[in-house]
Structures are given as structure tokens and as C-alpha cells.
Design a protein around this motif. Sequence first.
Motif, PDB file in Angstrom:
ATOM      1  N   ASN A  33       0.863  -1.183   0.000  1.00  0.00           N
ATOM      2  CA  ASN A  33       0.000   0.000   0.000  1.00  0.00           C
ATOM      3  C   ASN A  33       0.898   1.231   0.000  1.00  0.00           C
ATOM      4  N   TRP A  34       1.135   1.810  -1.173  1.00  0.00           N
ATOM      5  CA  TRP A  34       2.099   2.892  -1.274  1.00  0.00           C
ATOM      6  C   TRP A  34       1.563   4.251  -0.848  1.00  0.00           C
ATOM      7  N   THR A  35       0.289   4.309  -0.490  1.00  0.00           N
ATOM      8  CA  THR A  35      -0.212   5.535   0.134  1.00  0.00           C
ATOM      9  C   THR A  35       0.231   5.610   1.591  1.00  0.00           C
ATOM     10  N   GLU A  36       0.405   4.427   2.215  1.00  0.00           N
ATOM     11  CA  GLU A  36       0.914   4.346   3.582  1.00  0.00           C
ATOM     12  C   GLU A  36       1.877   3.162   3.663  1.00  0.00           C
ATOM     13  N   PRO A  37       3.055   3.271   3.092  1.00  0.00           N
ATOM     14  CA  PRO A  37       3.980   2.125   3.057  1.00  0.00           C
ATOM     15  C   PRO A  37       4.434   1.704   4.448  1.00  0.00           C
TER      16      PRO A  37
END
Length: 259
Positions: free
Chosen positions: A48-52
Motif C-alpha cells: 500500500n504505497w499511500t501508507e507504506p
Amino acid sequence: MDQPVLGFIVGGVQKSGTTSLFGYLSQHPQLATPSVKEMHFFDDETQNWTEPDYRKLGSFFSDDAGRGIGFDVTPIYLFWPPSLERIKRYNPAMKLVFIFRDPIERAWSQWRMETGNRSEHLPFHLAIRQGRWRLKGLDQTDPAWRVYSYVERGFYARQLRRLFALFPRENVLLLRSLDLLRDHQPTLDAVAGFLSIQPFLPLAPRTDHLGRRCENELRPEDVTYLREIFYDDTVEFSRLSGLSVSDWPTFDSGLAVEG
């Protein structure tokens, strides 16, 4: 975010001696060697690259690794479009090391690896021609780009332009695989200077994953074909990087290409 686990990253390129470089790095007392060579963290499309979740990076190191500089050697990072942006988000001051090989040699070596893995069924002359259509229309994070990108990975100038748009030149060290192979100690001295660590002790040369001779041979017409594709980009790459390409088969038609 807590203090970054990684102090530097070796981000490419594939089939250019990164395994040997990892072996050399693992012998330096000031460096913390991860449990695997390739973490594949910043090219992980399931993240989840919005919240890595950067905590995963710590799982690659032993409990006493905090006494050294942690690093990751994942060759696809320079080529995989989102990786550099993700690295910058993780640490805008990250030090980055890239090692380059002639793109024809690199493509041939990758094809041999993929056929050995049974991921590729086409002969080389088709894989670099009609085989490129397997990537047409696919997003560049599609898994097919990991396997069939024999030609695409060799456009180094394109990748350097993206790199230098994100990171200052002083944060980047560019090396040649031929130099590491032929006379490794000066290359390791350059790495030590770049990382501001003690010089490497004299180390025996390494040839990890050096290609073995196989029944298949690289056809002269395929070399000529790839030279025409790569030539302009290779000249631009040399200008951008400051690295010599005069002893690369792409640049010197008098040189043969080996596996």
C-alpha cells in the motif's frame, strides 16, 4: 518515520555484477548485510504505497545490524518506474549505486537466465524482435515487464534522466561491470569513498553468476540489430554518466559479445 534502516541502495542494473558487488559489500565490517540480496521492497506492487510499511525493511537484518550501515541490492529499481520515487519518499538523501554493462551483453544474459528459469520459450532472435510485442499496451508495472524487457532495460540514458530528475548527482555513484570484473579493488575504493567508510581490505576477485558457455550462440545479425537500436542511447548514456563505453560491443563493432 524512524531513522531509515537503509543507508544506501544498489539499484541496478540487472545482469551487471550486482551479485558479486553484494558479496564484496558483505565483507566490509562497517556494513550491515541483509539476509537476502534482493529485498524487492520498492518494486513491490502489493504494498500500500499511500501508507507504506517500512517496518518490513528491518526484518531483513539481524538484531545487531544497527552497528553497521544497512543496504539493499535490488537490480530492478532503476528500471521499475515507481521505485525511484518511492525511494525518494523513504529517504530524499538516499545514496544510490548503479553498475552498468553493455546493453547487448546484458540482454543476452537476461534471456539466458529467463530460459533457464523456464520463463521464456522464444529463441533470442525472436525475443528481441516480435517478443517485444508482449509488452505493448501493458502498464510498466505489469509482471511481463520483469521478464520480457530484454531490450527495454538497455536504454540506460532514459533511466538516468529519470534518476537525475529525482536525486542530486552527488548522491549517485555510477560504476561499470567490466571494471568490477577486471580490477575490482579500485571499484571498491570508489564505493568506500562514496559511502565515507574505511577502504575495503584486499579481497579475492569474485565472479558470482558469471555466465557459463551454453549450446546457444548469439548470432552476428542479432548483435548488429541491437547495436542499431542501442547506439544513440548508449552515446547519450556515456555523456550523462561520464562512463566510458568505448570497450562495449554496442559502441565498438570490432568487439565480440560473449554470454
